[in-house]
Each structure stands twice: as structure tokens, then as C-alpha cells.
Design an enzyme around this catalytic site. Sequence first.
Site, PDB file in Angstrom:
ATOM      1  N   PRO A 140      12.058  53.309 -86.313  1.00 43.92           N
ATOM      2  CA  PRO A 140      12.707  53.846 -86.185  1.00 43.92           C
ATOM      3  C   PRO A 140      14.621  53.078 -86.903  1.00 43.92           C
ATOM      4  O   PRO A 140      14.637  52.040 -87.303  1.00 43.92           O
ATOM      5  CB  PRO A 140      12.945  53.683 -84.726  1.00 43.92           C
ATOM      6  CG  PRO A 140      11.962  52.299 -84.345  1.00 43.92           C
ATOM      7  CD  PRO A 140      11.259  52.094 -85.852  1.00 43.92           C
ATOM      8  N   ASP A 141      15.518  54.811 -86.259  1.00 37.05           N
ATOM      9  CA  ASP A 141      16.369  54.006 -86.979  1.00 37.05           C
ATOM     10  C   ASP A 141      17.461  53.004 -85.851  1.00 37.05           C
ATOM     11  O   ASP A 141      16.806  53.212 -84.633  1.00 37.05           O
ATOM     12  CB  ASP A 141      16.975  55.743 -87.010  1.00 37.05           C
ATOM     13  CG  ASP A 141      17.748  55.478 -86.019  1.00 37.05           C
ATOM     14  OD1 ASP A 141      18.406  55.806 -85.435  1.00 37.05           O
ATOM     15  OD2 ASP A 141      17.202  57.103 -84.972  1.00 37.05           O
ATOM     16  N   PHE A 142      18.268  52.510 -85.960  1.00 34.84           N
ATOM     17  CA  PHE A 142      19.450  51.576 -85.438  1.00 34.84           C
ATOM     18  C   PHE A 142      21.137  52.173 -84.036  1.00 34.84           C
ATOM     19  O   PHE A 142      20.256  51.843 -83.666  1.00 34.84           O
ATOM     20  CB  PHE A 142      20.268  50.094 -86.232  1.00 34.84           C
ATOM     21  CG  PHE A 142      19.287  48.794 -86.490  1.00 34.84           C
ATOM     22  CD1 PHE A 142      19.675  48.029 -86.514  1.00 34.84           C
ATOM     23  CD2 PHE A 142      17.910  49.676 -87.064  1.00 34.84           C
ATOM     24  CE1 PHE A 142      18.807  47.034 -86.706  1.00 34.84           C
ATOM     25  CE2 PHE A 142      17.295  48.246 -87.009  1.00 34.84           C
ATOM     26  CZ  PHE A 142      17.546  47.342 -87.423  1.00 34.84           C
ATOM     27  N   ARG A 143      20.836  53.294 -84.525  1.00 38.04           N
ATOM     28  CA  ARG A 143      22.160  53.721 -83.833  1.00 38.04           C
ATOM     29  C   ARG A 143      21.825  54.744 -82.995  1.00 38.04           C
ATOM     30  O   ARG A 143      22.472  55.432 -82.421  1.00 38.04           O
ATOM     31  CB  ARG A 143      23.509  53.823 -84.801  1.00 38.04           C
ATOM     32  CG  ARG A 143      23.802  52.568 -85.663  1.00 38.04           C
ATOM     33  CD  ARG A 143      25.115  52.664 -86.120  1.00 38.04           C
ATOM     34  NE  ARG A 143      24.985  51.990 -86.922  1.00 38.04           N
ATOM     35  CZ  ARG A 143      26.231  50.634 -86.037  1.00 38.04           C
ATOM     36  NH1 ARG A 143      27.202  50.959 -85.501  1.00 38.04           N
ATOM     37  NH2 ARG A 143      26.678  49.824 -86.478  1.00 38.04           N
ATOM     38  N   HIS A 161      22.927  47.565 -99.454  1.00 34.74           N
ATOM     39  CA  HIS A 161      22.884  46.196 -98.362  1.00 34.74           C
ATOM     40  C   HIS A 161      22.376  45.300 -98.219  1.00 34.74           C
ATOM     41  O   HIS A 161      21.650  45.154 -97.518  1.00 34.74           O
ATOM     42  CB  HIS A 161      23.584  47.631 -96.883  1.00 34.74           C
ATOM     43  CG  HIS A 161      24.291  48.195 -96.850  1.00 34.74           C
ATOM     44  ND1 HIS A 161      23.889  49.530 -96.999  1.00 34.74           N
ATOM     45  CD2 HIS A 161      25.621  48.269 -96.752  1.00 34.74           C
ATOM     46  CE1 HIS A 161      24.808  50.621 -97.002  1.00 34.74           C
ATOM     47  NE2 HIS A 161      25.751  49.843 -96.969  1.00 34.74           N
ATOM     48  N   ASP A 217      14.454  48.148 -96.257  1.00 36.60           N
ATOM     49  CA  ASP A 217      13.006  47.998 -95.290  1.00 36.60           C
ATOM     50  C   ASP A 217      11.908  47.536 -97.097  1.00 36.60           C
ATOM     51  O   ASP A 217      11.047  47.360 -96.686  1.00 36.60           O
ATOM     52  CB  ASP A 217      12.381  49.375 -94.669  1.00 36.60           C
ATOM     53  CG  ASP A 217      12.183  50.324 -95.253  1.00 36.60           C
ATOM     54  OD1 ASP A 217      12.563  50.253 -97.290  1.00 36.60           O
ATOM     55  OD2 ASP A 217      13.148  51.524 -94.642  1.00 36.60           O
ATOM     56  N   ASN A 237      18.373  51.110 -97.373  1.00 34.03           N
ATOM     57  CA  ASN A 237      17.374  50.645 -96.554  1.00 34.03           C
ATOM     58  C   ASN A 237      17.204  49.076 -96.790  1.00 34.03           C
ATOM     59  O   ASN A 237      17.242  49.146 -98.039  1.00 34.03           O
ATOM     60  CB  ASN A 237      16.297  51.960 -96.591  1.00 34.03           C
ATOM     61  CG  ASN A 237      16.571  53.412 -95.996  1.00 34.03           C
ATOM     62  OD1 ASN A 237      17.286  53.315 -95.794  1.00 34.03           O
ATOM     63  ND2 ASN A 237      16.082  54.090 -97.220  1.00 34.03           N
TER      64      ASN A 237
END
Length: 397
Positions: A53-56, A146, A129, A127
Site C-alpha cells: 500500500p502507499d503511505f499517503r 530516497h 521496496d 521506491n
Amino acid sequence: MGNEESTLIDESTPTQTLSSRTLDGLAEYLKSGKASRIVVMTGAGISTSAGIPDFRSPETGLYANLARLNLPYAEAVFDIGYFKENPEPFYSLASEIYPGKFRPTITHSFIRLLNDKGLLLKLFTQNIDCLEREAGVPDDKIIEAHGSFARQSCIECKAAYPEDDIKSHIAAKTIPRCYECQGLVKPEIVFFGEQLPAAFLESRMVPMSSDLCIVMGTSLTVQPFASLPGATLPYTPRLLINKERVGNLGTGTDDVLLLEDCDSGVRKLAEACGWLEELEKLWAETARPGQDEAQSGTVGVVKSKDEALEDEIETLTRQVDETLNLSKWHEEKVRSEKLPGMPSGGATETSSTVPRSQLRPHEDEKSSLSHVFMSQPSQGTEPASAAKEGRSDKANE
């Protein structure tokens, strides 16, 4: 998205490089051998169909669910100042999203295919991940803007920390300490308050030497990453595969837009190039024995995307609840200090919407960590056909 200020190029404007601003025109360019230095830029939208899932996102993002726990604010879990005070919340979260639990998507395998064909110059990803690596993209071709879980080190003396050891700590939800100075250890993910990786800062002009730019699954709202597509030369073709148009893509003479989910978009491109069979074979190699169907993204998933996401969030919040248990003293201490939600002087979220001729790479070298599986409003609700295959690019960052 801020795209109101970015006007699509007039259809009557001739192309400079492609035969047409269409998928067929782009495929013709690829098959001709004229594209051999491709840069790819990705966001969380290429990973949500893997089950991450995304964070925001306001309702389904992990930040929204972490906010109701004992954190002073949801983003504190990725704040370096807060981490130094209390690393437990991060390691609770890390146990849920650590690499190895999720299968790469067919979009990740498409990037691998480009590399196998000798066409990939660089992959820039927001990403953390590591799914690109799991798909087989070589480390030297990846620029993680990042950071990621690929490496870990002490936040004090910067000494590297063994991968097997941090895996053991993350599985046990315990806090690793540096063997040299006993400082805290964390994966080399960029937290609020930390510098962006040197490799990214040194590579921001690489797109200038590319002959094709492919942007997938990102809202292009976080600088300096958002400026990367604008670093290409004016006549360099750019392809956007995304639910919505973002940045200034679509304003160039050779911009091609595939406004759909990433997995279906790369399949269409591969088919147009005559690569679909190779792509499906590469993606099949990423499946692991006994892997959960919902995570593998195979056809026949019973649960909908929203249901699978709900289960993921419920599991996460339950486990964080069980392990977090911030003391009353610490909670009061953090609140009294009023830790900021964003580091001052950090990179900002801003739409890169000006025509590409006016776009310049951002000079701010601080991080914002809005990137970590960031919400991708560009990745909307998947079509029914995609749902049947268990894939969606609704998101990051």
C-alpha cells in the site's frame, strides 16, 4: 495535480524524433535500434499491484492508519530525530514492508527486460521496496533517490551493518546496534532531516544523455525527483504510463501518454515491440513456490484490491499496536518538544508543470521523505479487467 498550467502540445505540431506521438510510433522507434540509452523513472504506482500500500492516501494509506496509534504524528515513524529517541515504531513497520514478502510486478520485469536487451541506461526510483533488484535489475543501473532497504548502516559512525543480522532484528522486531560504536542502525532509507543519497545528486544530469525517457507510476510532486524528466533534451521522446497526466509530460513534441495502470501499459508497449512473450517469461521467473496469490499478482485473485489493502492495513496496525507501547513519559516528552512534521529546508512537494524547455533541476539537496511509498493520486481505481488480474497502480512515492 497542478496540471492545469501545463497545456498539451497542439496535435498539429510535428514531431522531431518519432514518426508519431502514439504507442505505435514509439514502438517503431524502439524496434529501429535508435533507442539504446533509456532512462526509466518510477514511483510507488509500479509497486501497489504487488500488494504494497502507499503511505499517503487519505483512507487506505499507512500514514492514515498509523496516525491513530501512539505516535505524536504519523510521519514521526520516518523522522530521524524521533528515530533517535524511539526506534521501535520504525522497526515495527519495517517488519511489515521489508523486502522478501512481495513479488515484483510485471512492470518491474519490464525494466529488467530493457536491461537484458542492453537498452537501460539508468533507473531512477522513488521506491524503497527493492523490487527492482528482486526482478533482476543490476545494482549499478539503479539510482534510489530516497534510499532503500538494500543497505544498512550506523546512524552515528556510518559503519556498514551485516544484512543477515538486520534481517534477524527486523523479523524479531528488535533494535540493532552498531558493532563498532553501539549507535543505532537503520536501513539506508532517507528519513526526514537527512541528505539525499550522493549517487542521486551526482546522477541528476544523466537524463540529458538519454535517447528515451519512460516515466511510470509517479505523481512527480516531490523535488528534486520531479525535475528529472525535464533534464532530457527537447527532442528526446518521453513516455508516461500513469493513470493521469503529471508534470509537464505531454507538452513536448515527442511525448507519448498511456494514461492507464502501469502493468497494462507495459504489456501494451511490449506487445507493440514484439516483446510480450519474453516479458511474461521474465515475470514468471519472479514467482516463488507457495507464494500467496494476492501477493504474486496472478490471475484469479478472489479479493478485490481494496479488500486486500484493508487486510494488509489491519495486520500492520494490530502488530504495531502490540509492539509499540510508547511510555507515557516518552509521549509527553515528544509532545512537549513539538517535533516538526517536516524538516526545515527540506525538499518540497511541488508540481513540475512548466513546459519542459523552462524546467530546471531543483537544487535543494535535502530530503522530504514524502517519497516513501508516497500517495500517487495519478493511480486511480483500477478497471475491472485489471482487478481480475490482481493488479492496480492506484497509489506513490
